[in-house]
Design a protein around this motif. Structure first.
Motif, PDB file in Angstrom:
ATOM      1  N   TYR A 153      -7.225  -2.997  -3.993  1.00 33.85           N
ATOM      2  CA  TYR A 153      -7.399  -3.800  -2.780  1.00 33.85           C
ATOM      3  C   TYR A 153      -8.674  -3.380  -2.055  1.00 33.85           C
TER       4      TYR A 153
ATOM      5  N   ILE B 239      -5.537   2.336  -3.866  1.00 34.78           N
ATOM      6  CA  ILE B 239      -5.705   1.217  -2.938  1.00 34.78           C
ATOM      7  C   ILE B 239      -7.118   0.655  -3.050  1.00 34.78           C
TER       8      ILE B 239
ATOM      9  N   TYR C  73      -9.378  -2.846   1.975  1.00 37.28           N
ATOM     10  CA  TYR C  73      -9.545  -1.461   2.442  1.00 37.28           C
ATOM     11  C   TYR C  73     -10.861  -1.322   3.206  1.00 37.28           C
TER      12      TYR C  73
ATOM     13  N   ARG D 114      -2.753  -4.518   6.209  1.00 35.09           N
ATOM     14  CA  ARG D 114      -2.841  -3.657   5.036  1.00 35.09           C
ATOM     15  C   ARG D 114      -1.608  -3.822   4.151  1.00 35.09           C
ATOM     16  N   GLY D 115      -1.852  -4.224   2.913  1.00 33.64           N
ATOM     17  CA  GLY D 115      -0.750  -4.425   1.979  1.00 33.64           C
ATOM     18  C   GLY D 115       0.217  -5.504   2.389  1.00 33.64           C
TER      19      GLY D 115
ATOM     20  N   TRP E 225       0.826  -1.210   0.000  1.00 36.84           N
ATOM     21  CA  TRP E 225       0.000   0.000   0.000  1.00 36.84           C
ATOM     22  C   TRP E 225       0.860   1.260   0.000  1.00 36.84           C
TER      23      TRP E 225
END
Length: 211
Positions: A102, A98, A106, A117-118, A90
């Motif tokens: 994703y 994002i 998210y 996250r990421g 991210w």
């Protein structure tokens, strides 16, 4: 009760904040406006007569902390445990990018669900590394002392949630901090409590990873 205070101060504005680009642990410098924000906030925080200051070791927090150090003669202790959440792939992407790439991840994060996250850190893991450092330095304060913690929006939110004893599912209820604004925790007979949140200026938009 020792009546101590913890001031959790977010860094000044960066170019990636303006671009709504996720920073995470990428080392981004302050904009000229961000330096001026730090300078103004430092004048206000100096009036609190802080006794100690710790900071994330990233450039945007180091520069912010320097402004207060120059006004108080406090020595700053830098600690990588106070860095922003590591957000893997991210980092460097805008929020729009994002969401496009994703979106499900998210949305789950915004619902307060535990999300890497990421492929990065969980928010509870950020609290695991940051909150003990804050508490260790607060414990060194004399009665009535004030500790300033210079950090990042996400790390500050998770640290506040941990110190208040909130369920991690409810940490998202704590709104984000504007650049160079701060929150204040005060000691009570029942532990730490939130005295101020996103204080320091007239209301401004929250620009950053925690938007």
């Amino acid at each position: 009760m020792r009546d101590r205070r913890i001031v959790l101060w977010r860094h000044g504005q960066t170019a990636w904040n303006l671009e709504r680009r996720f920073q995470g642990q990428t080392d981004i410098e302050l904009t000229e406006a961000g330096v001026l924000q730090a300078r103004r906030a430092a004048r206000l925080l100096a009036a609190l007569r802080p006794d100690a200051m710790i900071s994330s070791d990233l450039l945007r927090t180091r520069t912010t902390a320097t402004e207060l150090a120059s006004r108080t003669a406090l020595e700053v202790t830098y600690d990588s445990a106070l860095r922003e959440t590591y957000a893997g792939v991210w980092q460097g992407l805008t929020h729009e990018e994002i969401i496009e790439r994703y979106g499900d991840q998210y949305a789950a994060w915004k619902r307060g669900e535990p999300v890497r996250r990421g492929g990065g850190e969980l928010e509870t893991e950020v609290a695991d590394r940051a909150a003990p450092v804050v508490l260790a330095h607060a414990d060194k304060l004399a009665d009535g002392g004030t500790l300033v913690v210079v950090s990042h929006g996400g790390t500050i939110r998770t640290t506040i949630g941990r110190l208040l004893g909130l369920d991690p599912r409810n940490w998202e209820a704590l709104g984000g901090l504007s650049n160079c604004s701060w929150s204040v925790l005060g000691e009570s007979v029942c532990g730490w409590r939130l005295l101020e949140h996103n204080a320091g200026s007239l209301p401004e938009p929250v620009l950053g990873d925690d938007t």
